[in-house]
Design an enzyme around this catalytic site. Structure first.
Site: not given
Ligand code: UFG
Length: 331
Positions: A34, A143, A191, A284
């Site tokens: 979509n 989620y 991300h 976070r």
């Molecule tokens: N991080 C930072 N600074 C930022 C963004 C992220 O330090 O600006 C850190 C986060 O704290 C984390 C790591 O980078 O430790 C990765 O973070 P992301 O947001 O890139 O990815 P996540 O691990 O949080 O998320 C991923 C997927 C989600 C899923 C999750 C499961 O993107 O869809 O893993 O924990 F749900």
């Protein structure tokens, strides 16, 4: 044998890379999106495209029948963990109810093969590492819960309707298509890797490190970054398994090698030759300290192999995309 594959969410990041792999493998992808998050530019000219909402069951039924669909891959989901805590109904309706609608249409139209994008977030905070598929699943946010709810529905549908499915529990999808045609373009972007590139390109002041006091080697979170093309290839490697009616499979997809937030930033700096301004911040909410996969099951059962086992080549593909598309697909 070539299959007609309905790719729901096929204009998004992982969906579009899967579409590319399907074409390279001789299958016929049909895309439904979509475009709420997907990009029309990510859809190849040769693939049929339907701008359709999953909630429109009549339209979905018509597509399923008219396109003679053999198998459905489902990528259309909201994936902001923090937002799912703030607005759980949005996630229950879009990630769970809409998926159940899709599965209902499949059952009614006799389409019996399904590939589902699940997540390592279904495990919550794991009791031990690396994570294997048989470990308890206790998600810590809506989620992850909605993805687990779909996994459980798939077991019931296998039993009741002979639906065959594979749920892939992704770790951190990263990188961009080797040929530079596709990449990561989320709005908003949350991300780590794309944000570090934005800081390297001067599009943001700095990258924030969320938490430097974790019990990890350098105090920052450990994650398992896997190339999006490696993820995509697993989705096709499972096709033979789905020929057995009523079979249900669950696979972790990661490299098994953890990288810290600092290591990611260092690797980006090395790859693009630019210094990235860093600001250390607090943790976070909802971030597990360490998540990395044991993907041995997918390797053993699917004959799947990583083409990108190391972080640096993954980041190199991402860098080429961000360098050439500094504003994403909008360029
Ligand atoms: N991080 C930072 N600074 C930022 C963004 C992220 O330090 O600006 C850190 C986060 O704290 C984390 C790591 O980078 O430790 C990765 O973070 P992301 O947001 O890139 O990815 P996540 O691990 O949080 O998320 C991923 C997927 C989600 C899923 C999750 C499961 O993107 O869809 O893993 O924990 F749900």
């Amino acid at each position: 044998m070539a299959k007609n594959v309905l790719v729901v969410g096929g204009a998004g990041y992982i969906g579009s890379h899967c579409v590319r792999q399907l074409i390279l493998s001789g299958h016929r992808p049909v895309i439904v999106d979509n475009l709420s998050f997907g990009h029309r530019q990510a859809v190849p000219a040769e693939a049929p495209f339907h701008n359709c909402d999953l909630g429109d069951t009549e339209a979905m039924r018509a597509i399923m029948e008219n396109e003679r669909i053999d198998l459905v891959m489902h990528f259309a989901a909201f994936a902001y963990v923090g937002e799912s805590v703030e607005n759980p109904l949005k996630y229950y309706f879009n990630n769970l109810v809409a998926t159940l609608n899709l599965l209902k249409v499949m059952v009614e139209t006799g389409v019996r093969q399904f590939v589902f994008s699940s997540t390592c977030a279904t495990y919550g905070i794991p009791a031990s590492l690396p994570i294997t598929e048989d470990m308890p699943q206790h998600p810590i946010n809506p989620y992850g819960q909605t993805k687990l709810d779909v996994e459980n529905a798939l077991k019931a549908l296998a039993h009741a309707h002979g639906l065959s499915s594979a749920s892939f529990r992704y770790f951190n999808a990263a990188g961009a298509a080797e040929d530079g045609s596709l990449g990561e373009d989320h709005n908003p972007e949350t991300h780590l890797i794309p944000l570090v590139f934005q800081a390297a390109l001067g599009q943001r002041d700095h990258i924030s490190i969320f938490g430097t006091d974790y019990e990890t080697p350098d105090g920052t979170c450990l994650r398992d970054y896997i190339h999006v093309d490696d993820l995509s290839r697993a989705h096709i490697a499972v096709f033979d398994k789905l020929e057995t009616p009523g079979s249900t499979y669950f696979y972790n997809l990661g490299t098994g090698t953890p990288a810290s937030v600092r290591e990611v930033i260092d690797t980006v700096e090395k790859v693009c030759g630019k210094k990235v301004p860093v600001v250390e911040e607090g943790r976070r909410a909802g971030d597990p300290p360490a998540l990395y996969a044991d993907s041995g099951k997918a390797k053993r059962e699917l004959g799947w192999e990583l083409q990108y086992p190391d972080l640096e080549p993954i980041i190199e593909t991402a860098w080429r995309w961000h360098r050439d598309h500094p504003s994403g697909y909008a360029k």
